[in-house]
Design a protein around this motif. Structure first.
Motif, PDB file in Angstrom:
ATOM      1  N   ASN A 106      11.501  14.064   5.520  1.00 40.97           N
ATOM      2  CA  ASN A 106      10.281  13.308   5.802  1.00 40.97           C
ATOM      3  C   ASN A 106       9.520  13.002   4.522  1.00 40.97           C
ATOM      4  O   ASN A 106       9.650  13.721   3.530  1.00 40.97           O
ATOM      5  CB  ASN A 106       9.377  14.104   6.751  1.00 40.97           C
ATOM      6  CG  ASN A 106      10.098  14.557   8.006  1.00 40.97           C
ATOM      7  OD1 ASN A 106      11.043  13.915   8.455  1.00 40.97           O
ATOM      8  ND2 ASN A 106       9.673  15.680   8.562  1.00 40.97           N
ATOM      9  N   SER A 140       7.303   8.782   7.142  1.00 35.68           N
ATOM     10  CA  SER A 140       8.650   8.566   7.673  1.00 35.68           C
ATOM     11  C   SER A 140       9.249   9.910   8.061  1.00 35.68           C
ATOM     12  O   SER A 140       9.054  10.914   7.376  1.00 35.68           O
ATOM     13  CB  SER A 140       9.543   7.897   6.625  1.00 35.68           C
ATOM     14  OG  SER A 140       9.694   8.740   5.491  1.00 35.68           O
ATOM     15  N   TYR A 142      13.020  11.323   9.120  1.00 36.35           N
ATOM     16  CA  TYR A 142      14.461  11.042   9.258  1.00 36.35           C
ATOM     17  C   TYR A 142      15.102  12.302   9.818  1.00 36.35           C
ATOM     18  O   TYR A 142      15.146  13.342   9.152  1.00 36.35           O
ATOM     19  CB  TYR A 142      15.022  10.690   7.878  1.00 36.35           C
ATOM     20  CG  TYR A 142      16.326   9.939   7.865  1.00 36.35           C
ATOM     21  CD1 TYR A 142      16.349   8.547   7.897  1.00 36.35           C
ATOM     22  CD2 TYR A 142      17.544  10.598   7.782  1.00 36.35           C
ATOM     23  CE1 TYR A 142      17.538   7.842   7.856  1.00 36.35           C
ATOM     24  CE2 TYR A 142      18.745   9.910   7.735  1.00 36.35           C
ATOM     25  CZ  TYR A 142      18.741   8.533   7.767  1.00 36.35           C
ATOM     26  OH  TYR A 142      19.927   7.840   7.721  1.00 36.35           O
ATOM     27  N   LEU A 152       8.830   5.911  11.909  1.00 38.12           N
ATOM     28  CA  LEU A 152       7.813   5.543  10.939  1.00 38.12           C
ATOM     29  C   LEU A 152       6.460   5.552  11.647  1.00 38.12           C
ATOM     30  O   LEU A 152       6.309   4.967  12.716  1.00 38.12           O
ATOM     31  CB  LEU A 152       8.084   4.151  10.354  1.00 38.12           C
ATOM     32  CG  LEU A 152       7.064   3.655   9.327  1.00 38.12           C
ATOM     33  CD1 LEU A 152       7.127   4.491   8.056  1.00 38.12           C
ATOM     34  CD2 LEU A 152       7.298   2.178   8.993  1.00 38.12           C
ATOM     35  N   TRP A 192      11.433   1.517   3.736  1.00 40.47           N
ATOM     36  CA  TRP A 192      12.081   2.806   3.474  1.00 40.47           C
ATOM     37  C   TRP A 192      13.582   2.590   3.634  1.00 40.47           C
ATOM     38  O   TRP A 192      14.049   2.210   4.700  1.00 40.47           O
ATOM     39  CB  TRP A 192      11.567   3.860   4.448  1.00 40.47           C
ATOM     40  CG  TRP A 192      11.827   5.294   4.100  1.00 40.47           C
ATOM     41  CD1 TRP A 192      10.980   6.146   3.474  1.00 40.47           C
ATOM     42  CD2 TRP A 192      13.002   6.068   4.406  1.00 40.47           C
ATOM     43  NE1 TRP A 192      11.535   7.395   3.356  1.00 40.47           N
ATOM     44  CE2 TRP A 192      12.785   7.372   3.918  1.00 40.47           C
ATOM     45  CE3 TRP A 192      14.218   5.774   5.040  1.00 40.47           C
ATOM     46  CZ2 TRP A 192      13.728   8.388   4.043  1.00 40.47           C
ATOM     47  CZ3 TRP A 192      15.163   6.783   5.156  1.00 40.47           C
ATOM     48  CH2 TRP A 192      14.918   8.072   4.668  1.00 40.47           C
ATOM     49  N   PHE A 200      13.410   1.106   7.612  1.00 40.61           N
ATOM     50  CA  PHE A 200      12.102   0.654   8.100  1.00 40.61           C
ATOM     51  C   PHE A 200      11.633  -0.525   7.253  1.00 40.61           C
ATOM     52  O   PHE A 200      11.657  -0.466   6.028  1.00 40.61           O
ATOM     53  CB  PHE A 200      11.054   1.761   8.010  1.00 40.61           C
ATOM     54  CG  PHE A 200      11.392   3.009   8.774  1.00 40.61           C
ATOM     55  CD1 PHE A 200      11.611   2.975  10.134  1.00 40.61           C
ATOM     56  CD2 PHE A 200      11.473   4.233   8.120  1.00 40.61           C
ATOM     57  CE1 PHE A 200      11.925   4.126  10.843  1.00 40.61           C
ATOM     58  CE2 PHE A 200      11.783   5.388   8.805  1.00 40.61           C
ATOM     59  CZ  PHE A 200      12.006   5.341  10.173  1.00 40.61           C
TER      60      PHE A 200
END
Length: 237
Positions: A106, A140, A142, A152, A192, A200
């Motif tokens: 993140n 973000s 992940y 996001l 991102w 994103f």
């Protein structure tokens, strides 16, 4: 209902990412002047660490090693103003360790704490995720393993309010596979990337254009290398 929305989101995301792939491959890099870097040979002097339940965060021999049993946020002390591009490589470790869960890569970026807008570090925080609700920031997440979403968010500085912009069921982390992350802060353009894939892509009508960056994870083990931030030049320069 939630499952249906996530499935639809994943399909829409896949189509959008596929459509963007050729343009991304042909785009010429605009970043030029180096703003900051850390090759992780000189400890944590450029970073501020906030841990929920302890753990280990070290920087030595070219690697930022994050091995934690709960929430951890590692802030870069220098504030960045856009436009810029930020890059690093993060590998989720799966070697049998107690925290080798492979989950939660993140980031916060362009973060400002509304309680102390001129100094992010003037307000103490202990690493639990809810303590960051008072930030205005992009976030973000992940995921992988128990965390089966990649998201996001755009925090607005209010407790309990973390507006969700994207909610995907893929892509997710793969154990021991490096992730070369690129974050673009370019006025209203918020991106991102991971390993050359645009995950994103958001156009913000009221963008956050400056603030602090952080690595964020929870109950995970990561090795992070090659941290770089470069100024973005205007197109055509």
């Amino acid at each position: 209902m939630t499952t249906t929305r996530r499935a639809f989101g994943a399909l829409a995301a896949g189509a959008a990412l596929a459509a963007l792939a050729p343009a991304a491959a042909s785009a010429s890099p605009r970043h030029r002047r180096l703003l900051a870097r850390d090759d992780f040979h000189h400890g944590l002097r450029q970073w501020a660490v906030e841990l929920e339940k302890g753990g280990s965060v070290t920087a030595a021999r070219g690697t930022l090693e994050v091995d934690v049993p709960a929430g951890a946020t590692i802030w870069f002390r220098e504030r960045f103003e856009g436009p810029y591009v930020l890059e690093y490589t993060a590998t989720p470790v799966s070697e049998g360790g107690v925290n080798d869960r492979v989950s939660d890569l993140n980031n916060f970026w362009n973060a400002v704490d509304v309680r102390s807008p001129d100094d992010l570090f003037a307000t103490p925080r202990g690493g639990a995720l809810a303590e960051y609700d008072y930030l205005k920031t992009y976030y973000s997440g992940y995921g992988a393993n128990y965390n089966t979403t990649t998201r996001l968010r755009r925090y607005v500085g209010e407790a309990g309010v973390r507006p969700l912009l994207y909610d995907y069921t893929e892509p997710l982390l793969v154990p021991n596979e490096p992730n070369r992350v690129r974050i673009v802060s370019d006025g209203p353009t918020v991106q991102w990337w991971n390993n050359g894939r645009l995950v994103f892509d958001y156009t913000d009508p009221e963008p956050y254009t400056g603030g602090h960056f952080a690595f964020r994870t929870t109950w995970s083990h990561f090795r992070i290398t090659d941290f770089r931030v470069r100024r973005l030049t205007p197109s055509g320069d």
